[in-house]
Design an enzyme around this catalytic site. Structure first.
Site, PDB file in Angstrom:
ATOM      1  N   SER A 112      38.003  29.374  43.381  1.00  0.00           N
ATOM      2  CA  SER A 112      37.145  30.724  42.551  1.00  0.00           C
ATOM      3  C   SER A 112      36.792  29.836  41.457  1.00  0.00           C
ATOM      4  CB  SER A 112      39.150  30.466  41.971  1.00  0.00           C
ATOM      5  OG  SER A 112      39.070  31.727  41.317  1.00  0.00           O
ATOM      6  N   HIS A 113      36.783  29.932  40.472  1.00  0.00           N
ATOM      7  CA  HIS A 113      36.482  29.517  39.019  1.00  0.00           C
ATOM      8  C   HIS A 113      35.870  28.174  38.394  1.00  0.00           C
ATOM      9  CE1 HIS A 113      40.356  29.467  38.056  1.00  0.00           C
ATOM     10  NE2 HIS A 113      40.395  28.587  37.486  1.00  0.00           N
ATOM     11  N   ASP A 276      33.007  35.003  38.653  1.00  0.00           N
ATOM     12  CA  ASP A 276      32.977  33.435  38.623  1.00  0.00           C
ATOM     13  C   ASP A 276      32.598  33.141  40.705  1.00  0.00           C
ATOM     14  OD1 ASP A 276      35.205  34.789  39.614  1.00  0.00           O
ATOM     15  OD2 ASP A 276      36.179  33.479  39.927  1.00  0.00           O
ATOM     16  N   ASP A 278      34.143  33.101  43.422  1.00  0.00           N
ATOM     17  CA  ASP A 278      34.206  33.637  44.879  1.00  0.00           C
ATOM     18  C   ASP A 278      34.024  35.284  44.337  1.00  0.00           C
ATOM     19  OD1 ASP A 278      36.329  33.681  43.148  1.00  0.00           O
ATOM     20  OD2 ASP A 278      37.640  33.412  44.815  1.00  0.00           O
ATOM     21  N   ASP A 280      35.867  36.777  41.809  1.00  0.00           N
ATOM     22  CA  ASP A 280      37.489  38.274  42.084  1.00  0.00           C
ATOM     23  C   ASP A 280      37.577  38.327  40.158  1.00  0.00           C
ATOM     24  OD1 ASP A 280      37.963  35.197  41.372  1.00  0.00           O
ATOM     25  OD2 ASP A 280      39.802  35.680  42.850  1.00  0.00           O
ATOM     26  N   ARG A 281      36.500  37.271  39.436  1.00  0.00           N
ATOM     27  CA  ARG A 281      36.728  37.490  38.249  1.00  0.00           C
ATOM     28  C   ARG A 281      35.736  38.144  37.377  1.00  0.00           C
ATOM     29  NH1 ARG A 281      40.903  32.920  36.247  1.00  0.00           N
ATOM     30  NH2 ARG A 281      41.340  32.784  37.935  1.00  0.00           N
ATOM     31  N   LYS A 375      41.852  40.795  43.305  1.00  0.00           N
ATOM     32  CA  LYS A 375      40.826  40.725  42.150  1.00  0.00           C
ATOM     33  C   LYS A 375      39.777  41.123  42.396  1.00  0.00           C
ATOM     34  CE  LYS A 375      41.371  36.243  40.642  1.00  0.00           C
ATOM     35  NZ  LYS A 375      43.096  35.824  41.289  1.00  0.00           N
TER      36      LYS A 375
END
Length: 542
Positions: A112-113, A276, A278, A280-281, A375
């Site tokens: 992710s982030h 971010d 991947d 999703d943010r 998300k």
């Protein structure tokens, strides 16, 4: 030929909030990846001949693990695997592919982030057939299997060319290398008024989208610049890089400081956003105003009906417990359900599948809807753009009008990163021990109304998730929440969430940290943060 390889179990492969995350060298230990993937397959039933989606955010070690996953999927008996060209699929795009093509599930390679690179972070998570993260029951089964695994199965075959779209045979399993962007862009076009957005850009609307050298770059360029006509260069850092170009791909005010400084300057474009690692943010910044993720969720929910895909209204709104109560007031006005869940998108999946919620969000910059089961950073940006196009107002004007109508939840999150795990757990244990005695006491001049350790009773399947965060609620509606994050890979991250509701029109323009100063002092006093962690101030404030 399928090989059966003897292996030794590891004892540290428990999936966290979003799968298994460790440093790259940890994943590079002998059979570490293979053990976990085999444990996923061993925990599933009925996938023979079915389709598996595989993709990732392009971070270091992504391509190597995709090749392993493909050969193991072929050995396990999957009939087909769909993989994004170059091994790229944003997390929301992967969720869409699973749902659109009726796949059995998917393996998403991402941390992710978190930072990427040879010595940075990597992650593997399994998404179920609804496109959402595996439920706790399944991740518990996977973890149990990792502790007893003695062998894994893998096809003995050369690597596939992941950079050429088309269908390939891999030991009897069809591998389809697909355009990673096309299906997602088509989905966005079905939800938003692209002609209105195109006209807005044609009439001189400007924006800056920082993709942080991460996975959203190709998606943002295709949609914003190619399809909507935003000026070339609108999307910054648009090429995904294995180390994210040295960026920390977390779209917050620390790691996207350049964007924030631009949006607060005289040269600011009309709108700023970031996503971010991947995809999703999201980070939303209007000209001269940062809109917190909690406020963004509430404002998107209040205005979603302006976009074609949500014109019929919302079934309900769901938010994670640490997220501010701003969305609650929108749900109350609209007469729809408001669901407070633990942190982790998997808890929203049941509500979305049951048709109880339409829009969901977390304070950690994650917002999404029932279009996928993750998300979705770029979706949030496009919904904001759709709202701006229809209302013809700036993001700042929309935010100020929202606060005037609903009141303002002053809100901040203080992160203490990489602290000693034993110290972090000790802090939480000490807080739990004093919960029963806190109500009625005074802390930093504030009187405690209630205190608990949040437990969630899922209204769909009846499951219970306990110890999801310690809440200290004060008279007047303010609160402080303490929680240990499940997304890091080194030490522990203590997150302290601080919130005050204000409906006095004369007090809606205060600086956030100043508005929360007494609550910040109360958080320090009740948890003894500096003494227990050795930190005099947080590493990140959002």
């Amino acid at each position: 030929m399928i090989k059966t390889v003897a292996t030794t179990a590891y004892d540290d492969q428990k999936p966290g909030t979003s799968g298994l995350r460790k440093k790259v060298p940890h994943f590079q230990r002998p059979n570490y990846v293979q053990n976990f993937i085999q444990s996923i397959f061993d925990s599933l039933e009925g996938f023979e001949g079915e389709t598996l989606v595989i993709g990732g955010d392009g971070r270091y070690f992504n391509r190597e693990v995709i090749q392993i996953a493909l050969r193991m999927a072929a050995a396990a008996g999957f009939g087909k695997a769909m993989v994004g060209r170059g091994g790229i699929l944003s997390t929301p795009a992967a969720s869409n592919i699973i749902r659109k093509y009726g796949a059995f599930g998917g393996i998403i390679l991402s941390a992710s982030h978190n930072p990427g690179g040879p010595n940075e972070d990597f992650g593997i998570k399994y998404n179920a057939g609804n496109g959402g993260p595996a439920p706790e029951k399944l991740t518990d089964q996977i973890f149990a299997r990792t502790k007893e695994i003695t062998e894994y199965r893998i096809l003995d075959a050369p690597d596939l060319d992941l950079d050429t779209e088309g269908s390939f045979d891999l030991g009897g399993m069809t591998v389809e290398v697909i355009d990673p962007v096309a299906d997602y862009a088509e989905l966005m076009e079905s939800l938003f008024d692209f002609p209105a957005l195109k006209a807005m850009f044609a009439n001189g609307f400007t924006m800056s989208m920082d993709s942080m050298s991460a996975v959203t770059g190709p998606y943002a360029k295709e949609i914003l610049e190619n399809r909507l006509g935003a000026a070339p260069g609108t999307v910054k850092n648009a090429t995904p890089l294995p180390d994210f170009g040295g960026h920390h791909p977390d779209p917050n005010l620390v790691h996207a400081k350049e964007l924030h400084d631009l949006m607060m300057s005289a040269e600011a474009p009309d709108f700023g956003a970031a996503s971010d690692g991947d995809g999703d943010r999201n980070l939303i910044i209007g000209k001269g105003i940062f809109i917190s993720p909690s406020d963004s969720l509430a404002m998107l929910a209040a205005n979603a009906h302006l976009a074609p895909g949500y014109a019929a209204g919302l079934a309900g709104i769901a938010r994670s417990m640490p997220t501010s109560g701003a969305a609650d007031r929108v749900a109350e006005k609209f007469g729809i359900g408001l669901y407070e869940t633990p942190t982790g998108w998997k808890f929203f999946g049941n509500l979305l599948d049951a048709g109880m919620a339409t829009i969901c969000g977390e304070e950690s910059a994650g917002t999404g809807s029932n279009h996928v089961r993750e998300k979705d950073g770029l979706w949030a940006v496009l919904l904001w753009l759709n709202i701006l196009a229809v209302r013809g107002e700036s993001a700042k004007a929309i935010a100020e009008a929202h606060w005037k109508e609903f009141g303002r939840n002053y809100y901040a999150r203080h992160d203490y990163e990489g602290i000693d795990s034993e110290a972090a757990n000790g802090l939480m244990d000490a807080l739990r021990a004093k919960l029963a005695d806190l109500p009625g006491t005074e802390i930093a001049g504030l009187r405690v109304a209630a205190a608990d350790d949040f437990a969630y009773h899922d209204p769909v399947d009846g499951s219970v998730s306990s110890k999801q965060g310690i809440r200290v609620m004060f008279e007047g509606g303010s609160r402080v929440v303490f929680r240990l994050s499940g997304t890091g890979t080194s030490g522990a991250t203590l997150r302290v969430y601080i919130e005050r509701y204000e409906d006095d029109p004369a007090k809606l323009g205060e600086e956030t940290q100043a508005a929360l100063s007494d609550l910040i002092a109360a958080a320090e006093e009740v948890a003894d943060i500096s003494t227990r962690t050795g930190r005099s101030e947080p590493d990140v404030i959002t």
